[in-house]
Design a protein around this motif. Structure first.
Motif, PDB file in Angstrom:
ATOM      1  N   HIS A  82     -10.829 -44.716  18.668  1.00 34.23           N
ATOM      2  CA  HIS A  82     -10.478 -44.971  17.239  1.00 34.23           C
ATOM      3  C   HIS A  82      -9.275 -45.265  17.145  1.00 34.23           C
ATOM      4  CE1 HIS A  82     -14.355 -43.140  16.176  1.00 34.23           C
ATOM      5  NE2 HIS A  82     -14.209 -42.010  17.163  1.00 34.23           N
ATOM      6  N   HIS A  83      -8.908 -46.190  16.261  1.00 26.83           N
ATOM      7  CA  HIS A  83      -7.628 -46.731  16.079  1.00 26.83           C
ATOM      8  C   HIS A  83      -7.028 -46.250  14.899  1.00 26.83           C
ATOM      9  CE1 HIS A  83      -8.487 -48.990  19.730  1.00 26.83           C
ATOM     10  NE2 HIS A  83      -9.357 -49.860  18.988  1.00 26.83           N
ATOM     11  N   PHE A  84      -5.698 -45.728  14.848  1.00 23.91           N
ATOM     12  CA  PHE A  84      -5.331 -45.272  13.428  1.00 23.91           C
ATOM     13  C   PHE A  84      -3.872 -45.833  12.925  1.00 23.91           C
ATOM     14  CE2 PHE A  84      -7.986 -41.809  15.054  1.00 23.91           C
ATOM     15  CZ  PHE A  84      -8.433 -41.154  13.736  1.00 23.91           C
ATOM     16  N   VAL A  85      -3.920 -47.170  13.619  1.00 23.33           N
ATOM     17  CA  VAL A  85      -2.654 -48.160  13.384  1.00 23.33           C
ATOM     18  C   VAL A  85      -2.987 -49.399  12.848  1.00 23.33           C
ATOM     19  CG1 VAL A  85      -1.191 -46.784  15.367  1.00 23.33           C
ATOM     20  CG2 VAL A  85      -2.395 -48.989  15.836  1.00 23.33           C
ATOM     21  N   ASN A  86      -2.330 -50.173  12.266  1.00 21.75           N
ATOM     22  CA  ASN A  86      -2.645 -51.513  11.816  1.00 21.75           C
ATOM     23  C   ASN A  86      -3.139 -52.260  12.907  1.00 21.75           C
ATOM     24  OD1 ASN A  86      -2.569 -54.070  10.659  1.00 21.75           O
ATOM     25  ND2 ASN A  86      -1.156 -53.338   9.268  1.00 21.75           N
ATOM     26  N   HIS A  87      -4.602 -52.854  12.632  1.00 18.00           N
ATOM     27  CA  HIS A  87      -5.220 -53.657  13.716  1.00 18.00           C
ATOM     28  C   HIS A  87      -4.364 -54.587  14.194  1.00 18.00           C
ATOM     29  CE1 HIS A  87      -9.462 -51.484  13.981  1.00 18.00           C
ATOM     30  NE2 HIS A  87      -8.411 -50.857  13.295  1.00 18.00           N
ATOM     31  N   SER A  88      -3.462 -55.381  13.146  1.00 14.61           N
ATOM     32  CA  SER A  88      -2.696 -56.568  13.514  1.00 14.61           C
ATOM     33  C   SER A  88      -1.755 -56.147  14.560  1.00 14.61           C
ATOM     34  CB  SER A  88      -2.111 -57.138  12.282  1.00 14.61           C
ATOM     35  OG  SER A  88      -1.356 -56.181  11.633  1.00 14.61           O
ATOM     36  N   LEU A  89      -1.312 -54.858  14.783  1.00 22.17           N
ATOM     37  CA  LEU A  89      -0.126 -54.438  15.750  1.00 22.17           C
ATOM     38  C   LEU A  89      -0.909 -54.072  17.080  1.00 22.17           C
ATOM     39  CD1 LEU A  89       1.927 -52.387  13.373  1.00 22.17           C
ATOM     40  CD2 LEU A  89       2.400 -54.727  14.106  1.00 22.17           C
ATOM     41  N   ILE A  90      -2.133 -54.165  17.085  1.00 18.77           N
ATOM     42  CA  ILE A  90      -2.855 -53.768  18.630  1.00 18.77           C
ATOM     43  C   ILE A  90      -2.767 -54.956  19.364  1.00 18.77           C
ATOM     44  CG2 ILE A  90      -4.939 -53.116  19.682  1.00 18.77           C
ATOM     45  CD1 ILE A  90      -5.694 -51.502  16.968  1.00 18.77           C
ATOM     46  N   LEU A  91      -2.210 -55.107  20.530  1.00 15.84           N
ATOM     47  CA  LEU A  91      -2.104 -55.942  21.695  1.00 15.84           C
ATOM     48  C   LEU A  91      -3.297 -56.209  22.061  1.00 15.84           C
ATOM     49  CD1 LEU A  91       1.485 -55.532  22.978  1.00 15.84           C
ATOM     50  CD2 LEU A  91       0.845 -56.987  20.953  1.00 15.84           C
ATOM     51  N   PRO A  92      -3.773 -57.731  22.347  1.00 14.65           N
ATOM     52  CA  PRO A  92      -5.084 -57.853  22.753  1.00 14.65           C
ATOM     53  C   PRO A  92      -5.046 -57.874  24.212  1.00 14.65           C
ATOM     54  CG  PRO A  92      -4.224 -59.831  21.704  1.00 14.65           C
ATOM     55  CD  PRO A  92      -3.211 -58.710  21.680  1.00 14.65           C
ATOM     56  N   ASP A  93      -3.940 -58.038  24.767  1.00 22.51           N
ATOM     57  CA  ASP A  93      -3.669 -58.376  26.281  1.00 22.51           C
ATOM     58  C   ASP A  93      -4.282 -57.454  27.162  1.00 22.51           C
ATOM     59  OD1 ASP A  93      -1.532 -60.685  26.829  1.00 22.51           O
ATOM     60  OD2 ASP A  93      -1.215 -59.440  24.843  1.00 22.51           O
ATOM     61  N   GLU A  94      -5.122 -57.754  28.028  1.00 25.40           N
ATOM     62  CA  GLU A  94      -5.839 -56.729  29.124  1.00 25.40           C
ATOM     63  C   GLU A  94      -4.982 -56.919  30.495  1.00 25.40           C
ATOM     64  OE1 GLU A  94      -9.858 -56.973  29.009  1.00 25.40           O
ATOM     65  OE2 GLU A  94     -10.101 -56.463  26.977  1.00 25.40           O
ATOM     66  N   ALA A  95      -4.006 -57.700  30.491  1.00 25.16           N
ATOM     67  CA  ALA A  95      -3.092 -57.814  31.865  1.00 25.16           C
ATOM     68  C   ALA A  95      -2.479 -56.683  32.232  1.00 25.16           C
ATOM     69  CB  ALA A  95      -2.172 -58.829  31.597  1.00 25.16           C
ATOM     70  N   PRO A  96      -1.982 -56.340  33.467  1.00 26.17           N
ATOM     71  CA  PRO A  96      -1.332 -55.133  33.785  1.00 26.17           C
ATOM     72  C   PRO A  96      -0.027 -55.029  33.084  1.00 26.17           C
ATOM     73  CG  PRO A  96      -2.022 -56.660  35.701  1.00 26.17           C
ATOM     74  CD  PRO A  96      -2.295 -57.449  34.341  1.00 26.17           C
ATOM     75  N   LEU A  97       0.026 -53.857  33.017  1.00 27.71           N
ATOM     76  CA  LEU A  97       1.243 -53.297  31.973  1.00 27.71           C
ATOM     77  C   LEU A  97       2.754 -54.166  32.378  1.00 27.71           C
ATOM     78  CD1 LEU A  97       2.091 -51.571  29.798  1.00 27.71           C
ATOM     79  CD2 LEU A  97       2.681 -49.815  31.432  1.00 27.71           C
ATOM     80  N   SER A  98       3.020 -54.229  33.462  1.00 24.29           N
ATOM     81  CA  SER A  98       4.096 -54.912  33.897  1.00 24.29           C
ATOM     82  C   SER A  98       4.084 -56.271  33.379  1.00 24.29           C
ATOM     83  CB  SER A  98       4.435 -54.841  35.638  1.00 24.29           C
ATOM     84  OG  SER A  98       3.178 -55.621  36.120  1.00 24.29           O
ATOM     85  N   GLU A  99       3.184 -57.118  33.458  1.00 24.31           N
ATOM     86  CA  GLU A  99       3.062 -58.386  32.913  1.00 24.31           C
ATOM     87  C   GLU A  99       3.038 -58.392  31.446  1.00 24.31           C
ATOM     88  OE1 GLU A  99      -0.403 -60.692  34.132  1.00 24.31           O
ATOM     89  OE2 GLU A  99      -0.193 -59.878  36.341  1.00 24.31           O
ATOM     90  N   ILE A 100       2.504 -57.706  30.660  1.00 19.83           N
ATOM     91  CA  ILE A 100       2.542 -57.420  29.230  1.00 19.83           C
ATOM     92  C   ILE A 100       4.160 -57.072  28.892  1.00 19.83           C
ATOM     93  CG2 ILE A 100       2.078 -55.894  27.315  1.00 19.83           C
ATOM     94  CD1 ILE A 100      -0.769 -55.287  28.662  1.00 19.83           C
ATOM     95  N   VAL A 101       4.969 -56.195  29.723  1.00 21.07           N
ATOM     96  CA  VAL A 101       6.228 -55.918  29.366  1.00 21.07           C
ATOM     97  C   VAL A 101       7.159 -57.205  29.565  1.00 21.07           C
ATOM     98  CG1 VAL A 101       8.236 -54.672  30.343  1.00 21.07           C
ATOM     99  CG2 VAL A 101       6.107 -53.509  29.842  1.00 21.07           C
TER     100      VAL A 101
END
Length: 458
Positions: free
Chosen positions: A175-194
């Motif tokens: 369940h998401h309680f934040v604006n869906h447009s702000l949810i990052l779609p990336d499934e890469a490792p966290l270090s790569e997202i950063v």
């Protein structure tokens, strides 16, 4: 944000304060040199006095509050008023002590020059404050109710100017309680997202961390790269100046820095209490006498109102205030909070509440040792018993002495409900965790501002 004596200060605001101190320190010497004015024998002392008086008045007018957001016109008016009052005070001091006296023209030009330079600095500061390149880029782990509270920070001017919420990572949440447009779609490792989103800070906002929900090893890799990783509780503590109950847990309170007590701190605080209370007593004694006469003239005796309050360690003591309500305001024996426009408040009472004169007899409690000058406001036993049953960690505020004024009093309006008590407790917990001589001085200055502007009284 940087931490100074356990209290968080905005880096931008701190730089602005240092720049304005530099302007004030340079104003008199520069004007004296350019105008070839005669200088006093104690020019250094006179210049330091001019600087501190100007800076002090600006602080009293709330110009160094993180949440100052009252518009350009209010800022200009406050700067000019503060410097004008400083000019009069410094000129009068020079008249009393000729060795400190500057020519009136030199002092006037120094004040005007400093005022112009400070206003230009502030125009530039507030213009650049919204530049994205100067903001901290934040990634939030989680999309639940706790994470959603982060977006509320952007409604606060001090956070809006400093933070850019890049997005939220679900980490397996359904369940998401934040604006869906702000949810990052990336499934890469966290270090790569950063790296991809140039993140400066990661905020951990997930409640359930067992079963591999929290990528500990990836967070460690990010931290070793220089990315800040903070708990949601610490994030709110830093950004809002309070300890948010919704994100609080006992382990954070046990393991985090703060909540310190000790003999040295007690000695420093007691010395501060007695010094400040004695000074205020001397200055306000005529006001107290006039208030007493006005109370008697309107509604007779008694002048003082005595009431039981809960102090340090849950000990009950008697607090003293000027009576601001009609006699027998609680004749039915049922305690109740004062409300806006309360019919029980007398005309004199309304004035002394608005100006906080009704609080002055509490200096007696400070001298007796029941209270400190700064600390959580003491509540009545009836309300304390109710609040301790309904609000977690409410009893933590009784670990130190209550105060005549406090962090909650200068950061939040008058409390007259359970919701208000929860909000004020968050500020009280921040003070209990981070109390220091420096924070006490800040609260003293902000209390003076609250009294000058008459905010929050009922």
């Amino acid at each position: 944000m940087i931490r100074v004596f356990s209290h968080y200060l905005s880096k931008g605001l701190l730089l602005l304060m240092l720049a304005e101190l530099g302007v004030l320190l340079a104003a008199l010497p520069v004007v004296s040199t350019l105008g070839q004015y005669p200088v006093p024998a104690l020019l250094g002392v006179a210049n330091l006095g001019f600087t501190l008086v100007c800076f002090g008045w600006m602080a009293l007018f709330g110009l160094y509050r993180r949440d100052f957001d009252e518009g350009l016109g209010s800022m200009v008016l406050r700067v000019l008023t503060a410097l004008g009052l400083a000019f009069l005070l410094v000129w009068f001091a020079g008249w009393l002590v000729p060795r400190l006296s500057m020519p009136t023209a030199a002092l006037a030009w120094a004040t005007v020059s400093a005022g112009v330079a400070i206003l230009l600095l502030r125009f530039a500061f507030f213009r650049w404050a919204d530049w994205e390149v100067l903001k901290t880029r934040v990634l939030v782990l989680g999309t639940g109710t706790r994470a959603a509270r982060v977006l509320e920070l952007l409604r606060q001017p001090e956070s809006r100017h400093r933070l850019h919420i890049v997005g939220f990572l679900p980490l397996g949440g359904i369940h998401h309680f934040v604006n869906h447009s702000l949810i990052l779609p990336d499934e890469a490792p966290l270090s790569e997202i950063v790296d991809k989103y140039q993140i400066d800070e990661i905020v951990i906002a997930i409640r359930e961390r067992r079963g591999g929900n929290l990528p500990v090893h990836e967070l460690l890799d990010c931290k070793l790269k220089g990315i800040r990783v903070v708990e949601l509780s610490s994030f709110f503590e830093r950004e809002r100046g309070h300890v948010q109950l919704d994100s609080l847990n006992a382990s954070w309170m046990v393991l985090s820095e703060g909540f310190r007590q000790g003999l040295l701190r007690d000695v420093v605080k007691r010395t501060f209490d007695l010094t400040v209370s004695a000074a205020i007593l001397v200055v306000t004694l005529p006001v107290m006498l006039l208030a007493a006469l006005a109370i008697v003239a309107e509604s007779g005796f008694p002048i003082l109102y005595r009431q039981e309050r809960v102090g340090q360690g849950g000990r009950v003591f008697t607090i003293y205030k000027f009576r601001s309500m009609t006699q027998n305001a609680e004749a039915d024996g049922q305690p109740r909070w004062a409300q806006a426009g309360d019919a029980r408040i007398t005309r004199v009472g309304r004035f002394i509440r608005k100006t906080r004169i009704d609080e002055l007899p509490q200096l007696i409690n400070v001298f007796k040792g029941d209270m400190s000058f700064v600390g959580p406001r003491p509540e009545r036993p009836f309300f304390v018993n109710q609040l301790m049953e309904q609000i977690p960690y409410y009893g933590a505020r009784h670990s130190i002495k209550p105060g005549v004024t406090g962090w909650a009093q200068v950061r939040y309006s008058y409390g007259a409900s359970l919701e208000d008590a929860i909000e004020k407790l968050q500020y009280d917990l921040y003070y209990v965790k981070n109390h220091s001589f420096f924070l006490d001085l800040m609260i003293l200055f902000e209390t003076a501002l609250v009294v000058l502007l008459g905010k929050g009284a009922r």
